[in-house]
Design a protein around this motif. Structure first.
Motif, mmCIF file in Angstrom:
data_model
loop_
_atom_site.group_PDB
_atom_site.id
_atom_site.type_symbol
_atom_site.label_atom_id
_atom_site.label_comp_id
_atom_site.label_asym_id
_atom_site.label_seq_id
_atom_site.Cartn_x
_atom_site.Cartn_y
_atom_site.Cartn_z
ATOM 1 N N GLU A 67 0.846 -1.200 0.000
ATOM 2 C CA GLU A 67 0.000 0.000 0.000
ATOM 3 C C GLU A 67 0.879 1.247 0.000
ATOM 4 N N LEU A 71 0.960 4.400 -2.652
ATOM 5 C CA LEU A 71 0.754 5.808 -2.298
ATOM 6 C C LEU A 71 1.955 6.665 -2.680
ATOM 7 N N SER A 76 -1.021 10.301 -1.554
ATOM 8 C CA SER A 76 -1.676 9.729 -0.375
ATOM 9 C C SER A 76 -3.183 9.738 -0.532
ATOM 10 N N HIS A 77 -3.859 8.955 0.316
ATOM 11 C CA HIS A 77 -5.316 8.910 0.293
ATOM 12 C C HIS A 77 -5.896 10.311 0.486
ATOM 13 N N GLU A 78 -5.315 11.047 1.480
ATOM 14 C CA GLU A 78 -5.864 12.369 1.804
ATOM 15 C C GLU A 78 -5.692 13.346 0.638
ATOM 16 N N ARG A 80 -5.607 12.484 -2.470
ATOM 17 C CA ARG A 80 -6.546 12.091 -3.526
ATOM 18 C C ARG A 80 -7.955 12.597 -3.204
ATOM 19 N N VAL A 81 -8.291 12.553 -1.901
ATOM 20 C CA VAL A 81 -9.596 13.079 -1.482
ATOM 21 C C VAL A 81 -9.662 14.582 -1.768
ATOM 22 N N GLN A 98 -16.850 8.186 -2.772
ATOM 23 C CA GLN A 98 -16.487 6.780 -2.989
ATOM 24 C C GLN A 98 -16.285 6.496 -4.492
ATOM 25 N N VAL A 101 -12.812 8.303 -5.622
ATOM 26 C CA VAL A 101 -11.478 7.882 -5.146
ATOM 27 C C VAL A 101 -11.435 6.454 -4.623
ATOM 28 N N SER A 104 -9.660 4.967 -1.258
ATOM 29 C CA SER A 104 -9.015 6.077 -0.550
ATOM 30 C C SER A 104 -10.018 6.908 0.234
ATOM 31 N N GLY A 108 -8.715 8.512 3.577
ATOM 32 C CA GLY A 108 -8.330 9.838 3.083
ATOM 33 C C GLY A 108 -9.144 10.939 3.730
ATOM 34 N N ARG A 161 -0.221 3.219 10.171
ATOM 35 C CA ARG A 161 -1.103 3.207 8.989
ATOM 36 C C ARG A 161 -0.760 2.057 8.027
#
Ligand code: PHE
Length: 513
Positions: A67, A71, A76-78, A80-81, A98, A101, A104, A108, A161
């Protein structure tokens, strides 16, 4: 991947140029760091030839999880959000995140809230800042290339994480050894016939034995089926309060095997056709002289026993002959003598119950049911005023414990017992009575010279271990059970023995006489 030879050449040429390799981390093959495990093999081999020396350098490095790698590449997930939410008052309906992303969305969102990048406005998400710096991605990239990160707190957070993980790595510092050279001499691992014939062995360099090398781990041991059945019989004896006799010595003097048992010296069993005689040493006189005198007299004229004996001239040479014991009764006679010695010492006779299960030897022709060696199960009870009824009663209990409840007796002859009885058990399969053992009451001509009080009677019996074992495991040829032709796998696979103590005829042993 580089071969051992290539790695060795790399190490040797580097050392030649630079004298030392401070850290093998710096060694490259095709611009890539060398595989340290493969390198270790190459280093060990060079060290065994004393061409180099090396010490390991252990360190902890950080690596990215799958993972984490993802990233580091995509952000990162955040981040991407954040990117999914358009700038402006409107933002993005939470329900749509949803779709935009994927996986994420959940991790995120949390992180983006925490970073104060976004917030909720009604059912929508809106941006709080115009631009962001994706620190997580930056940190992950740094860890990917350097194996660590300056900020321990961030590292711990990334670990939580599950984006990074710890890894122990070992690299090596290498220096020249006393036999350093640029070429690796080929070492012979063994001397061969060819080397001896050609004289090549004189110039060959031999690989040193590594006495510290761990051997091939052996498979765990397995009890031979005979030993499994023996264990079950031992339990029965112990259950009934018997003590095990020391039967670990297979070589025995004729004295204990025959003479002490009132077996005359011209008895056919004492012939080389029936018994194995030892050549070297051929004799033993390890028996008490006074006992020998008593036994001699008993054989010759009955001595003090009230018997008339056998009326012949007893010779010590005959008694001294060392043999492979033909029955475990040799040990019983020795033990009964010991018991009488104890009785004399303490002034009080102590009843005794002895048993043994061990190997005996007879010079017999070998066939499907006979070998020149086999195991006997023997029981001996010494107590005052025992009778034939005690022997019969005891046999009943003993064989019942082995699952045989139909027992019959037939008179027979043994030099050392009177009366003597063969023991038969009814075989349901064969629908007939089969002989399973031999028994009797030891004669006064045997017991009195051994020194037992005159009111002490000894009842005893013997049976073979092989046949109950063969019946138990369904083996029809004894050579499949014992000897050089047995299938070792069978020893491993046969289950432990449980005598079917309830059922009538699972075990039908036949004495080996
Ligand atoms: N020794 C006998 C045999 O070899 C067995 C036996 C033991 C007989 C004790 C009587 C008493 O067969």
């Amino acid at each position: 991947m580089a071969t051992t030879e290539e790695l060795q050449t790399l190490v040797l040429t580097t050392l030649d140029k630079e004298n030392v390799i401070t850290d093998s981390k710096s060694l490259l093959v095709n611009d890539k760091p060398v595989d340290q495990l493969a390198l270790l093999g190459a280093l060990n081999s060079l060290k065994s030839k004393e061409m180099i020396d090396f010490t390991p350098i252990d360190r902890i490095t950080w690596i990215l999880t799958e993972e984490g790698k993802q990233l580091a590449k995509d952000g990162s997930h955040e981040a991407r959000v954040f990117a999914a939410i358009p700038a402006g008052e409107e933002g993005l309906p939470i329900a749509e995140l949803q779709n935009k992303v994927g996986a994420s969305a959940k991790p995120g969102q949390g992180k983006a809230f925490k970073n104060k990048w976004v917030s909720k406005k009604g059912a929508n998400l809106v941006r709080l800042v115009d631009t962001i710096v994706d620190e997580t991605q930056r940190d992950l990239k740094e860890i990917e290339s350097t194996g660590t990160l300056g900020d321990a707190k961030v590292l711990a957070d990334l670990k939580k994480r599950t984006l990074v993980d710890k890894q122990k790595t070992t690299t090596y510092s290498v220096s020249k050894g006393p036999d350093f050279s640029l070429t690796v001499k080929k070492e012979a691992t063994d001397i061969t016939t060819e080397m001896l014939q050609s004289g090549e062995w004189k110039n060959a360099t031999f690989k040193k034995y590594n006495f510290d090398a761990a051997g091939v781990p052996p498979n765990s041991g397995h009890l031979h089926p005979l030993m499994k059945v023996r264990q079950e019989f031992r339990e029965i004896f112990f259950e009934m309060g018997f003590q095990e006799m020391p039967t670990n010595c297979f070589a025995e003097s004729s004295f204990w095997n025959f003479d002490a048992l009132f077996q005359p010296q011209q008895h056919p069993a004492r012939d080389a056709h029936d018994t194995f005689f030892l050549k070297d040493p051929a004799t033993s006189d390890r028996y008490p002289r006074d006992l020998m005198e008593k036994i001699k007299n008993t054989h010759e004229n009955g001595g003090d026993t009230g018997s008339i004996g056998y009326n012949y001239k007893w010779k010590e040479e005959e008694a001294q002959k060392l043999i492979l014991r033909t029955h475990t009764t040799a040990v019983s006679s020795f033990m009964l003598h010991k018991l009488s010695e104890e009785t004399k010492k303490t002034g009080e006779f102590r009843p005794a119950k002895y048993f043994s299960i061990d190997r005996v030897f007879r010079n017999e022709s070998v066939d499907a049911t006979h070998l020149a060696e086999f195991h006997q199960i023997e029981g001996v009870i010494a107590d005052k005023n025992l009778t034939l009824g005690d022997l019969i009663g005891f046999m009943d209990i003993f064989f019942k414990k082995m699952g045989m409840d139909k027992i019959r007796f037939k008179p027979t002859y043994n030099p050392y017992t009177e009366p003597s009885m063969e023991i038969f058990s009814y075989h349901e399969g064969l629908k007939s009575w089969v002989e399973i053992g031999n028994s009797g009451m030891f004669r006064p001509e045997m017991l009195l010279p051994l020194g037992l009080p005159s009111d002490v009677r000894v009842i005893a019996w013997g049976l073979g271990l092989e046949r109950p074992t063969m019946v138990k495991y369904g083996i029809s040829n004894i050579r499949d059970l014992l000897g050089h032709k047995v299938n070792i796998g069978m020893i491993k696979e046969y289950p432990i023995c449980r005598l079917d103590k309830e059922s009538k005829d699972k075990i039908e042993g036949v004495s080996e006489d």
